[in-house]
Scaffold this motif. Structure first.
Motif, PDB file in Angstrom:
ATOM      1  N   THR A  55       0.838  -1.209   0.000  1.00 17.53           N
ATOM      2  CA  THR A  55       0.000   0.000   0.000  1.00 17.53           C
ATOM      3  C   THR A  55       0.866   1.250   0.000  1.00 17.53           C
ATOM      4  O   THR A  55       0.587   2.229  -0.703  1.00 17.53           O
ATOM      5  CB  THR A  55      -0.930   0.009   1.218  1.00 17.53           C
ATOM      6  OG1 THR A  55      -1.699  -1.202   1.226  1.00 17.53           O
ATOM      7  CG2 THR A  55      -1.889   1.209   1.160  1.00 17.53           C
ATOM      8  N   HIS A  56       1.930   1.225   0.784  1.00 13.68           N
ATOM      9  CA  HIS A  56       2.823   2.382   0.830  1.00 13.68           C
ATOM     10  C   HIS A  56       3.520   2.600  -0.509  1.00 13.68           C
ATOM     11  O   HIS A  56       3.680   3.734  -0.966  1.00 13.68           O
ATOM     12  CB  HIS A  56       3.858   2.182   1.941  1.00 13.68           C
ATOM     13  CG  HIS A  56       4.747   3.382   2.137  1.00 13.68           C
ATOM     14  ND1 HIS A  56       5.964   3.507   1.516  1.00 13.68           N
ATOM     15  CD2 HIS A  56       4.554   4.523   2.868  1.00 13.68           C
ATOM     16  CE1 HIS A  56       6.505   4.653   1.853  1.00 13.68           C
ATOM     17  NE2 HIS A  56       5.677   5.295   2.666  1.00 13.68           N
ATOM     18  N   ARG A  57       3.923   1.490  -1.133  1.00 13.51           N
ATOM     19  CA  ARG A  57       4.560   1.623  -2.444  1.00 13.51           C
ATOM     20  C   ARG A  57       3.594   2.210  -3.475  1.00 13.51           C
ATOM     21  O   ARG A  57       3.954   3.066  -4.290  1.00 13.51           O
ATOM     22  CB  ARG A  57       5.066   0.273  -2.923  1.00 13.51           C
ATOM     23  CG  ARG A  57       6.355  -0.178  -2.242  1.00 13.51           C
ATOM     24  CD  ARG A  57       6.716  -1.594  -2.647  1.00 13.51           C
ATOM     25  NE  ARG A  57       7.988  -2.013  -2.056  1.00 13.51           N
ATOM     26  CZ  ARG A  57       8.427  -3.269  -2.054  1.00 13.51           C
ATOM     27  NH1 ARG A  57       7.685  -4.229  -2.606  1.00 13.51           N
ATOM     28  NH2 ARG A  57       9.596  -3.561  -1.489  1.00 13.51           N
ATOM     29  N   GLU A  58       2.371   1.705  -3.444  1.00 12.83           N
ATOM     30  CA  GLU A  58       1.369   2.215  -4.390  1.00 12.83           C
ATOM     31  C   GLU A  58       1.118   3.703  -4.182  1.00 12.83           C
ATOM     32  O   GLU A  58       0.978   4.470  -5.145  1.00 12.83           O
ATOM     33  CB  GLU A  58       0.066   1.428  -4.242  1.00 12.83           C
ATOM     34  CG  GLU A  58       0.174  -0.005  -4.727  1.00 12.83           C
ATOM     35  CD  GLU A  58      -1.056  -0.845  -4.381  1.00 12.83           C
ATOM     36  OE1 GLU A  58      -1.114  -2.011  -4.788  1.00 12.83           O
ATOM     37  OE2 GLU A  58      -1.962  -0.312  -3.677  1.00 12.83           O
ATOM     38  N   LEU A  59       1.072   4.107  -2.924  1.00 13.15           N
ATOM     39  CA  LEU A  59       0.846   5.525  -2.626  1.00 13.15           C
ATOM     40  C   LEU A  59       2.024   6.365  -3.101  1.00 13.15           C
ATOM     41  O   LEU A  59       1.845   7.447  -3.672  1.00 13.15           O
ATOM     42  CB  LEU A  59       0.636   5.699  -1.114  1.00 13.15           C
ATOM     43  CG  LEU A  59       0.404   7.154  -0.633  1.00 13.15           C
ATOM     44  CD1 LEU A  59      -0.804   7.769  -1.324  1.00 13.15           C
ATOM     45  CD2 LEU A  59       0.239   7.189   0.886  1.00 13.15           C
ATOM     46  N   THR A  60       3.232   5.845  -2.869  1.00 11.91           N
ATOM     47  CA  THR A  60       4.433   6.577  -3.315  1.00 11.91           C
ATOM     48  C   THR A  60       4.443   6.730  -4.832  1.00 11.91           C
ATOM     49  O   THR A  60       4.763   7.793  -5.361  1.00 11.91           O
ATOM     50  CB  THR A  60       5.699   5.837  -2.864  1.00 11.91           C
ATOM     51  OG1 THR A  60       5.686   5.696  -1.430  1.00 11.91           O
ATOM     52  CG2 THR A  60       6.950   6.613  -3.272  1.00 11.91           C
ATOM     53  N   LYS A  61       4.099   5.637  -5.536  1.00 12.72           N
ATOM     54  CA  LYS A  61       4.048   5.716  -7.007  1.00 12.72           C
ATOM     55  C   LYS A  61       2.993   6.696  -7.468  1.00 12.72           C
ATOM     56  O   LYS A  61       3.187   7.447  -8.424  1.00 12.72           O
ATOM     57  CB  LYS A  61       3.766   4.333  -7.589  1.00 12.72           C
ATOM     58  CG  LYS A  61       4.943   3.382  -7.536  1.00 12.72           C
ATOM     59  CD  LYS A  61       4.582   2.053  -8.195  1.00 12.72           C
ATOM     60  CE  LYS A  61       5.761   1.086  -8.163  1.00 12.72           C
ATOM     61  NZ  LYS A  61       5.412  -0.211  -8.795  1.00 12.72           N
ATOM     62  N   LEU A  62       1.851   6.684  -6.799  1.00 23.35           N
ATOM     63  CA  LEU A  62       0.763   7.589  -7.173  1.00 23.35           C
ATOM     64  C   LEU A  62       1.183   9.042  -7.002  1.00 23.35           C
ATOM     65  O   LEU A  62       0.903   9.894  -7.851  1.00 23.35           O
ATOM     66  CB  LEU A  62      -0.473   7.299  -6.312  1.00 23.35           C
ATOM     67  CG  LEU A  62      -1.744   8.100  -6.635  1.00 23.35           C
ATOM     68  CD1 LEU A  62      -2.188   7.841  -8.069  1.00 23.35           C
ATOM     69  CD2 LEU A  62      -2.859   7.729  -5.660  1.00 23.35           C
ATOM     70  N   ILE A  63       1.888   9.339  -5.905  1.00 26.73           N
ATOM     71  CA  ILE A  63       2.339  10.710  -5.652  1.00 26.73           C
ATOM     72  C   ILE A  63       3.363  11.135  -6.701  1.00 26.73           C
ATOM     73  O   ILE A  63       3.352  12.262  -7.192  1.00 26.73           O
ATOM     74  CB  ILE A  63       2.969  10.819  -4.252  1.00 26.73           C
ATOM     75  CG1 ILE A  63       1.877  10.696  -3.176  1.00 26.73           C
ATOM     76  CG2 ILE A  63       3.694  12.154  -4.092  1.00 26.73           C
ATOM     77  CD1 ILE A  63       0.876  11.825  -3.184  1.00 26.73           C
ATOM     78  N   SER A  64       4.267  10.199  -7.068  1.00 25.86           N
ATOM     79  CA  SER A  64       5.361  10.557  -7.990  1.00 25.86           C
ATOM     80  C   SER A  64       4.917  10.593  -9.451  1.00 25.86           C
ATOM     81  O   SER A  64       5.634  11.098 -10.301  1.00 25.86           O
ATOM     82  CB  SER A  64       6.522   9.580  -7.834  1.00 25.86           C
ATOM     83  OG  SER A  64       6.108   8.273  -8.178  1.00 25.86           O
ATOM     84  N   THR A  65       3.752  10.034  -9.739  1.00 25.20           N
ATOM     85  CA  THR A  65       3.270  10.046 -11.134  1.00 25.20           C
ATOM     86  C   THR A  65       2.889  11.460 -11.540  1.00 25.20           C
ATOM     87  O   THR A  65       2.052  12.110 -10.905  1.00 25.20           O
ATOM     88  CB  THR A  65       2.045   9.123 -11.292  1.00 25.20           C
ATOM     89  OG1 THR A  65       2.417   7.799 -10.905  1.00 25.20           O
ATOM     90  CG2 THR A  65       1.581   9.117 -12.748  1.00 25.20           C
ATOM     91  N   GLU A  66       3.531  11.950 -12.594  1.00 25.77           N
ATOM     92  CA  GLU A  66       3.295  13.325 -13.048  1.00 25.77           C
ATOM     93  C   GLU A  66       2.146  13.362 -14.047  1.00 25.77           C
ATOM     94  O   GLU A  66       2.029  12.494 -14.916  1.00 25.77           O
ATOM     95  CB  GLU A  66       4.556  13.894 -13.705  1.00 25.77           C
ATOM     96  CG  GLU A  66       5.706  14.119 -12.736  1.00 25.77           C
ATOM     97  CD  GLU A  66       5.436  15.256 -11.771  1.00 25.77           C
ATOM     98  OE1 GLU A  66       6.000  15.209 -10.657  1.00 25.77           O
ATOM     99  OE2 GLU A  66       4.648  16.162 -12.115  1.00 25.77           O
ATOM    100  N   VAL A  67       1.320  14.371 -13.917  1.00 24.97           N
ATOM    101  CA  VAL A  67       0.272  14.651 -14.901  1.00 24.97           C
ATOM    102  C   VAL A  67       0.669  15.928 -15.610  1.00 24.97           C
ATOM    103  O   VAL A  67       0.645  17.012 -15.024  1.00 24.97           O
ATOM    104  CB  VAL A  67      -1.117  14.811 -14.229  1.00 24.97           C
ATOM    105  CG1 VAL A  67      -2.156  15.157 -15.295  1.00 24.97           C
ATOM    106  CG2 VAL A  67      -1.490  13.541 -13.488  1.00 24.97           C
ATOM    107  N   ASP A  68       1.112  15.809 -16.869  1.00 26.43           N
ATOM    108  CA  ASP A  68       1.630  16.972 -17.611  1.00 26.43           C
ATOM    109  C   ASP A  68       0.474  17.717 -18.264  1.00 26.43           C
ATOM    110  O   ASP A  68      -0.081  17.297 -19.265  1.00 26.43           O
ATOM    111  CB  ASP A  68       2.628  16.507 -18.666  1.00 26.43           C
ATOM    112  CG  ASP A  68       3.339  17.684 -19.314  1.00 26.43           C
ATOM    113  OD1 ASP A  68       4.128  17.432 -20.228  1.00 26.43           O
ATOM    114  OD2 ASP A  68       3.098  18.836 -18.907  1.00 26.43           O
TER     115      ASP A  68
END
Length: 500
Positions: free
Chosen positions: A176-189
């Protein structure tokens, strides 16, 4: 190493031992942070021995310690950053609308000078602009929605981890923590190609060409340049550069008092012994230069020998010629200045002008004063070119480190000055493309500006990543030549826009 996903009938995860598929009876009790896999201790020692791994319990303990702090940081910082991006996306939509309205205003002003029968053409252009606005803002709106959805998911997962983090299994917690970290780091340009870059270009009023009268709508992003060739010609500044065709040019630097004919691969083909500050090639491939030393306009003649001949076409004495270009009527335009007064502080006796003359030196017109007949047009004109709409573009040097671009009508009135606001620029050369766009090189800031025919900045065509202190330019069909202050010549494929 992968782990099997289990379904839990009671709706909650149950702690049980997972067995390694690769090593029988070995429990999965290690997590590899590099591979983001759950593995057994034997896998860790064999396949993952050089990786960053730890026991699952240790990794979970580390994450649990800073769980509340990490979630607070996400709430206070990351969510705030997402909100800022959403706000900027909204501002971008408003800015696009303002640009759209500005372009439509220009369109309307031009339209007002044309008879009522052009109404259908006007509406066609408005639709092109409006459709572009809707497409651009639709893209921004989609990105904005993605940002809002991202915010929602982040908040949901933060809430879940805060409420259920302590009851989660170690694996579920890490996942869950990894998924949250990936979600935060995913950029929406939301910025990429979201700017409203469509432009409206005014044309000449001519009853025989109604479409031309309404001008053209174009996208400045479609104008691109691609470097194709480059070569080094000494270490000194390339003061003069004029393309003869797409494959060779004439150039001169500030070390040698000569003009050299060079191929775009850097091979020397011919040399002329003359000290010049400007070169132009006519449609008949005749070459005329501003001969500074002899205060004359001279003509270069090719021969079978490596050294070509130089002959005087006509004198400009007592004025010294600087920049020179051909005109649409088959004549010449060249900048002139006296040598008696201070270079940047002309007095009442000074002469600073651009002269329009025939190839034999007969004066057709002189551009020296504004319409009042008293106010000088130039401090020191250095480069000159004529646009295909007959406008005359002149680089006016105002000091050792500053200059401006003046756009004059063919009759001599000032149509525009770039930049319109008082910014410090040091422009070094100017050329125009077949679509009437103006290209200006800025030496100190290592950039090339793309302007509309009325001197409005559209975008940077080249920046310091592509050019280094550009000194001189020449555009021949689709080939753009640029010489810099370090003796480097670069050749670019110039790709103009297509009419929308």
């Amino acid at each position: 190493m992968t782990d099997k996903k289990e379904e839990y009938p009671l709706g909650t995860p149950q702690e049980h031992a997972l067995i390694c598929e690769k090593h029988d009876l070995m429990p999965i009790d290690v997590t590899c942070e590099d591979c983001e896999e759950f593995i057994c201790s034997k896998c860790a020692k064999d396949d993952h021995k050089d990786h960053n791994w730890d026991t699952i319990s240790t990794a979970a303990t580390i994450r649990t310690r800073g769980l509340l702090k990490a979630m607070t940081k996400i709430e206070e910082k990351d969510i705030q950053q997402i909100n800022e991006h959403i706000q900027k996306a909204s501002q971008q939509m408003e800015e696009n609308k303002k640009r759209y309205e500005s372009e439509v205003s220009k369109l309307q002003k031009h339209y007002d000078a044309i008879v009522e029968t052009l109404d259908k053409i006007k509406k066609k252009h408005e639709k092109i602009l409006r459709d572009s606005l809707e497409r651009k803002n639709a893209d921004v709106s989609k990105a904005k929605s993605s940002l809002e959805e991202k915010r929602k998911k982040v908040l949901q997962r933060v809430k879940s981890m805060k409420e259920k983090g302590s009851s989660m299994t170690d694996i579920i917690l890490i996942k869950t923590h990894r998924e949250l970290t990936k979600l935060i780091s995913t950029e929406v340009d939301y910025k990429q190609k979201s700017d409203f870059s469509l432009r409206y270009e005014g044309g000449d009023i001519n009853k025989a060409m109604l479409e031309s009268m309404m001008g053209q709508t174009f996208d400045a992003e479609q104008i691109t340049v691609t470097e194709t060739d480059s070569f080094q010609w000494g270490e000194k500044s390339i003061l003069v550069l004029e393309a003869m065709n797409e494959y060779r040019c004439l150039l001169s630097n500030n070390k040698f008092q000569n003009v050299v004919q060079v191929s775009k691969s850097g091979k020397k083909e011919k040399q002329f012994s003359v000290d010049v500050y400007g070169v132009c090639v006519t449609d008949n491939n005749d070459v005329y230069v501003s001969d500074m030393k002899n205060m004359s306009i001279s003509r270069l003649s090719s021969s079978l020998f490596p050294s070509g001949s130089v002959s005087t076409a006509f004198s400009t004495d007592p004025l010294q010629p600087v920049g020179i270009c051909k005109t649409m009527d088959g004549g010449l335009l060249f900048a002139l200045g006296d040598t008696e007064s201070d270079y940047f502080q002309p007095n009442s006796d000074s002469r600073r002008l651009v002269r329009h003359a025939t190839l034999t030196g007969d004066v057709i017109h002189e551009y020296e004063y504004q319409e009042d007949g008293q106010t000088r047009l130039f401090t020191m004109p250095s480069r000159v070119t004529q646009n295909s709409n007959t406008d005359i573009c002149v680089i006016n040097e105002t000091s050792n480190t500053t200059s401006e671009l003046l756009i004059l009508s063919f009759s001599g009135s000032v149509k525009s000055v770039y930049p319109k606001q008082e910014h410090r620029h040091h422009f070094s050369d100017v050329v125009c493309d077949s679509y009437r766009n103006i290209i200006v090189s800025e030496k100190q800031k290592s950039s090339v500006h793309l302007l509309s025919s009325d001197g409005e900045f559209m975008r940077y065509l080249l920046t310091e990543k592509q050019v280094n202190n550009p000194q001189s330019m020449s555009l021949k069909k689709s080939t753009l030549w640029i010489g810099d202050t370090h003796g480097r010549v670069k050749v670019f494929q110039y790709n103009p826009y297509t009419k929308v």
